[in-house]
Design a protein around this motif. Structure first.
Motif, mmCIF file in Angstrom:
data_model
loop_
_atom_site.group_PDB
_atom_site.id
_atom_site.type_symbol
_atom_site.label_atom_id
_atom_site.label_comp_id
_atom_site.label_asym_id
_atom_site.label_seq_id
_atom_site.Cartn_x
_atom_site.Cartn_y
_atom_site.Cartn_z
ATOM 1 N N GLY A 258 1.662 -11.424 10.051
ATOM 2 C CA GLY A 258 0.872 -10.205 9.998
ATOM 3 C C GLY A 258 1.659 -9.021 9.488
ATOM 4 O O GLY A 258 2.879 -9.069 9.311
ATOM 5 N N ALA A 259 0.943 -7.921 9.287
ATOM 6 C CA ALA A 259 1.555 -6.682 8.832
ATOM 7 C C ALA A 259 0.745 -5.513 9.391
ATOM 8 O O ALA A 259 -0.469 -5.426 9.158
ATOM 9 N N ARG A 260 1.397 -4.650 10.145
ATOM 10 C CA ARG A 260 0.730 -3.471 10.718
ATOM 11 C C ARG A 260 1.188 -2.229 9.962
ATOM 12 O O ARG A 260 2.341 -1.825 10.047
ATOM 13 N N TRP A 261 0.254 -1.634 9.237
ATOM 14 C CA TRP A 261 0.525 -0.414 8.455
ATOM 15 C C TRP A 261 -0.074 0.779 9.190
ATOM 16 O O TRP A 261 -1.257 0.780 9.535
ATOM 17 N N LYS A 262 0.752 1.787 9.438
ATOM 18 C CA LYS A 262 0.301 2.978 10.140
ATOM 19 C C LYS A 262 0.247 4.178 9.203
ATOM 20 O O LYS A 262 1.093 4.321 8.318
ATOM 21 N N VAL B 124 9.915 -12.678 14.764
ATOM 22 C CA VAL B 124 10.769 -11.754 14.036
ATOM 23 C C VAL B 124 9.881 -10.658 13.479
ATOM 24 O O VAL B 124 8.769 -10.923 13.005
ATOM 25 N N VAL B 125 10.332 -9.418 13.570
ATOM 26 C CA VAL B 125 9.595 -8.260 13.053
ATOM 27 C C VAL B 125 10.519 -7.477 12.132
ATOM 28 O O VAL B 125 11.667 -7.188 12.490
ATOM 29 N N GLN B 126 10.019 -7.145 10.954
ATOM 30 C CA GLN B 126 10.797 -6.399 9.966
ATOM 31 C C GLN B 126 10.099 -5.088 9.631
ATOM 32 O O GLN B 126 8.942 -5.077 9.237
ATOM 33 N N LYS B 127 10.816 -3.988 9.779
ATOM 34 C CA LYS B 127 10.282 -2.690 9.389
ATOM 35 C C LYS B 127 10.473 -2.502 7.889
ATOM 36 O O LYS B 127 11.548 -2.772 7.345
ATOM 37 N N VAL B 128 9.411 -2.034 7.232
ATOM 38 C CA VAL B 128 9.495 -1.643 5.828
ATOM 39 C C VAL B 128 9.261 -0.138 5.799
ATOM 40 O O VAL B 128 8.126 0.344 5.757
ATOM 41 N N GLU B 129 10.353 0.620 5.859
ATOM 42 C CA GLU B 129 10.270 2.071 6.020
ATOM 43 C C GLU B 129 9.502 2.747 4.897
ATOM 44 O O GLU B 129 8.764 3.716 5.119
ATOM 45 N N ALA B 130 9.643 2.237 3.675
ATOM 46 C CA ALA B 130 9.046 2.900 2.519
ATOM 47 C C ALA B 130 7.533 2.995 2.623
ATOM 48 O O ALA B 130 6.923 3.908 2.049
ATOM 49 N N ILE B 131 6.917 2.051 3.338
ATOM 50 C CA ILE B 131 5.451 2.072 3.462
ATOM 51 C C ILE B 131 5.012 2.098 4.928
ATOM 52 O O ILE B 131 3.853 1.828 5.239
ATOM 53 N N ASN B 132 5.945 2.423 5.834
ATOM 54 C CA ASN B 132 5.647 2.575 7.260
ATOM 55 C C ASN B 132 4.896 1.359 7.808
ATOM 56 O O ASN B 132 3.853 1.497 8.463
ATOM 57 N N THR B 133 5.437 0.182 7.547
ATOM 58 C CA THR B 133 4.771 -1.072 7.905
ATOM 59 C C THR B 133 5.712 -1.981 8.685
ATOM 60 O O THR B 133 6.900 -2.072 8.381
ATOM 61 N N VAL C 101 0.857 -1.168 0.000
ATOM 62 C CA VAL C 101 0.000 0.000 0.000
ATOM 63 C C VAL C 101 0.896 1.222 0.000
ATOM 64 O O VAL C 101 1.993 1.207 0.542
ATOM 65 N N PRO C 102 0.469 2.303 -0.579
ATOM 66 C CA PRO C 102 1.331 3.478 -0.649
ATOM 67 C C PRO C 102 1.505 4.119 0.715
ATOM 68 O O PRO C 102 0.600 4.139 1.531
ATOM 69 N N ALA C 103 2.695 4.602 0.965
ATOM 70 C CA ALA C 103 2.932 5.352 2.189
ATOM 71 C C ALA C 103 2.182 6.668 2.124
ATOM 72 O O ALA C 103 2.148 7.335 1.089
#
Length: 374
Positions: free
Chosen positions: A369-373, A334-343, A20-22
């Motif tokens: 799961g994936a938490r997008w803010k 394990v949790v991975q940050k995806v900075e480009a989409i703040n997820t 999803v777009p940031a």
């Protein structure tokens, strides 16, 4: 369970939940230093639960941090700040609303209202009124680790409604949620006072009622003490202790909880988190359970996407549901940050073991799961 849900692949799930777009910050400022901020998050998860005989799999909103939308307002008022916060969960099909008997989707109800909170803050501290956090809310969940996004002291978010299955194949009447808790504080319609922070220390006091429930006329009051600091060399430390009381309106006996937690994060990325609590319930027929919790974590910037966190934890509880019972739970994530989409994308395994003298199968859960803010 439909065949389509069973066949969801990891790739398709990630595409649907994180591609999803940031969004730019939805913040609107005025000429007097105030602002209005719109915010929210979506947290879908593919959850699979094995009760020792059968496996159930669904895509649900993860109650670990449910999908929500909110509004914050801040306006300077002389030397003070006036704030208002309005926030609600979206009422999506939730990970607390399913078990071996299916999904019991309630939709949006007034219980999904999280905050309708007014506050005034100054050099004297902060006064709050409305639906919001009691003083003990969060006192059992102090956690500086990044993997705390998925792995923390409350172990039942994904499968709390699932019944333990006996080794004879018969479902019991005891759920995973019955067998453990961290006794963390709640949100209520309350008045609250927070002291100023002095040398890293602060305190809070609150009194409230469950205004979202027409069947709960009990009084709730609590106190909490908090500490947070970064020491020389970059060592971060935070801790909290709290005492809360539920004074039952029918005079059947009060419930008193004592909880605490602490977390340290070293500059190397290594972290340690502990929590514990006891419950003293005067109501006839109730047990007085207790628990302790510990976690070791590690985090670093290992890939270009953003920070990565890993951790393993352990929960040990006693006297839940029945006197003499024993609860064990452990998990790894394990949790991975995806900075480009703040997820935050996370993968977790959780194992629950409950013993009350009856022989039960372990209950196991896998969560992607994936938490997008925004």
């Amino acid at each position: 369970m439909t065949p389509n849900i069973k066949k969801i692949s990891v790739a398709a799930f990630l595409t649907a939940t994180v591609a999803v777009p940031a969004a730019a910050e939805l913040k609107y400022e005025n000429n007097s230093g105030g602002y209005v901020l719109l915010y929210g998050q979506l947290n879908p998860a593919l959850i699979s639960v094995d009760d020792g005989q059968d496996t159930e799999t669904r895509v649900l909103d993860n109650d670990l941090s449910n999908s929500r939308v909110g509004l914050r307002l801040m306006q300077p008022f002389g030397q003070n700040e006036f704030t208002f916060r309005l926030e609600s969960a979206l009422g999506l099909p939730n990970s607390t609303e399913w078990n071996q008997n299916g999904t019991n989707f309630s939709g949006w109800t007034r219980d999904d209202i999280r905050f309708v909170d007014f506050a005034l803050k100054g050099s004297y501290g902060k006064f709050s009124a409305g639906q919001g956090s009691m003083a003990a809310d969060g006192a059992a969940e102090v956690d500086l680790s990044y993997v705390g996004t998925a792995l923390y002291s409350f172990t039942n978010d994904e499968n709390s409604g699932f019944f333990y299955r006996g080794t004879n194949g018969v479902l019991s009447g005891i759920t995973v949620g019955d067998s453990s808790s961290n006794f963390d504080g709640s949100r209520r319609g309350r008045v609250r006072y927070d002291t100023p922070t002095v040398n890293g220390f602060s305190a809070a006091f609150a009194y409230g009622q469950n205004i979202l429930s027409s069947s709960d006329d009990d009084d709730y009051y609590d106190v909490g003490v908090f500490y947070e600091n970064t020491f020389a060399g970059g060592v971060e430390f935070a801790a909290a202790v709290a005492y809360s009381v539920r004074e039952r309106d029918d005079n059947s006996g009060d419930r008193k909880d004592t909880i605490g937690s602490a977390s340290v994060l070293l500059p190397s990325g290594l972290g340690f988190t502990i929590a514990g609590g006891t419950r003293d319930d005067d109501r006839a027929g109730q047990t007085d359970p207790n628990y302790w919790y510990g976690k070791v974590s590690y985090e670093g910037n290992w890939v270009s996407w953003g920070k990565t966190g890993v951790g393993i934890d352990y929960y040990d509880g006693a006297d839940f549901e029945t006197n003499g019972s024993d609860t064990k739970a452990w998990g790894i994530a394990v949790v991975q940050k995806v900075e480009a989409i703040n997820t935050d994308v996370y993968l977790k395994y959780r194992n629950h073991d409950f013993d009350d003298g009856t022989s039960f199968e372990n209950n196991e859960a896998w969560v992607l799961g994936a938490r997008w803010k925004f």
